[in-house]
Write an enzyme that holds these catalytic residues in place. Structure first.
Site, PDB file in Angstrom:
ATOM      1  N   ARG A 128      16.192 -47.258 -31.974  1.00  0.00           N
ATOM      2  CA  ARG A 128      15.168 -47.228 -30.826  1.00  0.00           C
ATOM      3  C   ARG A 128      16.022 -46.765 -29.510  1.00  0.00           C
ATOM      4  O   ARG A 128      15.495 -46.248 -28.580  1.00  0.00           O
ATOM      5  CB  ARG A 128      14.745 -48.717 -30.766  1.00  0.00           C
ATOM      6  CG  ARG A 128      13.565 -48.857 -29.780  1.00  0.00           C
ATOM      7  CD  ARG A 128      12.985 -49.921 -29.884  1.00  0.00           C
ATOM      8  NE  ARG A 128      13.801 -51.301 -29.111  1.00  0.00           N
ATOM      9  CZ  ARG A 128      13.320 -52.525 -29.167  1.00  0.00           C
ATOM     10  NH1 ARG A 128      12.307 -52.851 -29.711  1.00  0.00           N
ATOM     11  NH2 ARG A 128      14.086 -53.316 -28.427  1.00  0.00           N
ATOM     12  N   ARG A 146      22.665 -60.383 -27.718  1.00  0.00           N
ATOM     13  CA  ARG A 146      21.146 -60.815 -27.864  1.00  0.00           C
ATOM     14  C   ARG A 146      20.701 -61.457 -28.787  1.00  0.00           C
ATOM     15  O   ARG A 146      19.983 -62.725 -28.895  1.00  0.00           O
ATOM     16  CB  ARG A 146      20.014 -59.736 -27.541  1.00  0.00           C
ATOM     17  CG  ARG A 146      20.125 -59.052 -26.275  1.00  0.00           C
ATOM     18  CD  ARG A 146      19.691 -57.607 -26.568  1.00  0.00           C
ATOM     19  NE  ARG A 146      18.335 -57.153 -26.741  1.00  0.00           N
ATOM     20  CZ  ARG A 146      18.082 -56.028 -27.177  1.00  0.00           C
ATOM     21  NH1 ARG A 146      18.746 -54.992 -27.146  1.00  0.00           N
ATOM     22  NH2 ARG A 146      16.620 -56.041 -27.334  1.00  0.00           N
TER      23      ARG A 146
HETATM   24  P1  AMP Z   1      12.673 -57.602 -24.929  1.00  0.00           P
HETATM   25  O1  AMP Z   1      11.808 -56.390 -24.403  1.00  0.00           O
HETATM   26  O2  AMP Z   1      11.540 -58.773 -25.456  1.00  0.00           O
HETATM   27  O3  AMP Z   1      13.765 -57.290 -26.011  1.00  0.00           O
HETATM   28  O4  AMP Z   1      13.321 -58.256 -23.775  1.00  0.00           O
HETATM   29  C1  AMP Z   1      14.543 -57.556 -23.272  1.00  0.00           C
HETATM   30  C2  AMP Z   1      15.362 -58.453 -22.251  1.00  0.00           C
HETATM   31  O5  AMP Z   1      14.572 -58.819 -21.247  1.00  0.00           O
HETATM   32  C3  AMP Z   1      15.916 -59.651 -22.965  1.00  0.00           C
HETATM   33  O6  AMP Z   1      17.192 -59.444 -23.722  1.00  0.00           O
HETATM   34  C4  AMP Z   1      16.074 -60.605 -21.997  1.00  0.00           C
HETATM   35  O7  AMP Z   1      17.208 -60.217 -20.873  1.00  0.00           O
HETATM   36  C5  AMP Z   1      15.105 -60.530 -21.112  1.00  0.00           C
HETATM   37  N1  AMP Z   1      13.669 -61.099 -21.372  1.00  0.00           N
HETATM   38  C6  AMP Z   1      12.608 -60.796 -22.243  1.00  0.00           C
HETATM   39  N2  AMP Z   1      11.807 -61.914 -22.148  1.00  0.00           N
HETATM   40  C7  AMP Z   1      12.436 -63.051 -21.571  1.00  0.00           C
HETATM   41  C8  AMP Z   1      12.356 -64.697 -21.822  1.00  0.00           C
HETATM   42  N3  AMP Z   1      11.278 -65.055 -22.488  1.00  0.00           N
HETATM   43  N4  AMP Z   1      13.132 -64.915 -21.380  1.00  0.00           N
HETATM   44  C9  AMP Z   1      14.390 -64.714 -20.816  1.00  0.00           C
HETATM   45  N5  AMP Z   1      14.757 -63.332 -20.853  1.00  0.00           N
HETATM   46  C10 AMP Z   1      13.916 -62.451 -21.343  1.00  0.00           C
END
Ligand code: AMP
Length: 190
Positions: A128, A146
């Site tokens: 991706r 992560r």
């Molecule tokens: P994602 O697109 O859901 O994989 O999110 C990408 C990044 O955004 C994550 O690795 C976090 O750094 C941040 N992030 C997204 N959602 C959250 C959340 N609910 N709480 C804290 N950080 C978040």
């Protein structure tokens, strides 16, 4: 009204599936990751703050994330229901979401996890990353961080939702259509 939480590790397919489910059930899809990336792209204050965490593969602090999520829900008073994708990721976020739902006379109907092995997910994320250009998808160390954040802070939420009788999980390996079908079965039985 139906409100769903899509749960799962990075790369499990939450965003992909949310895009199908939102059409099928006429729901508003809120991806906190997408909102952060939109803010980063537009150089907002929130974006600048979030970027420093996202770039390392760390979670953005709860207070910032919770305020942002509330604002997104409040932007959509006419919604027929929501799919929360990537939120909640911590206990404090789960509690804040429940409070928000109560405040608005709403509730979370189900949390559905997409299950897949780490090694499969790492491969997916690296693929991706080539297409999306997301820096957090291009570096295996960031990806592993992560996963650590997930194991430490997010995985305990399974218990939180189990105690509420709202936790479901489906196999996240298969074609996109097969997985949508598995999710739809869970939703149909709610
Ligand atoms: P994602 O697109 O859901 O994989 O999110 C990408 C990044 O955004 C994550 O690795 C976090 O750094 C941040 N992030 C997204 N959602 C959250 C959340 N609910 N709480 C804290 N950080 C978040």
């Amino acid at each position: 009204m139906i409100n769903l939480v899509l749960f799962g590790k990075p790369g499990a397919g939450k965003g992909t599936q949310a895009n199908f489910l939102k059409e099928k059930y006429n729901l508003k899809h809120i991806s906190t990751g997408d909102v952060f990336r939109y803010n980063i792209k537009n150089g907002t204050e929130l974006g600048t703050l979030a970027k420093s965490y996202i770039d390392k593969g760390d979670l953005v602090p709860d207070e910032v994330t919770i305020d942002m999520l509330k604002a997104e829900v409040e932007k959509n008073p006419e919604a027929n229901g929501f799919i929360f994708d990537g939120f909640p990721r911590t206990n404090a976020q789960a509690e804040a979401l429940d409070e928000l739902m109560t405040e608005k006379n709403m509730k979370i109907h189900a949390t559905i996890a997409l299950e897949a092995d780490d090694e499969v997910l790492i491969k997916r994320l690296l693929e991706r990353g080539k297409v999306s250009g997301r820096s957090d998808d291009q570096d295996e160390n960031k990806i592993r961080n992560r996963f650590e954040e997930y194991n430490e802070k997010t995985a305990p939420l399974m218990q939180y939702y189990k105690e509420q009788g709202k936790f479901h999980s489906v196999n996240g390996i298969g074609s996109i259509e097969e997985i949508t079908e598995r999710l739809s079965k869970v939703i149909a039985a709610l």
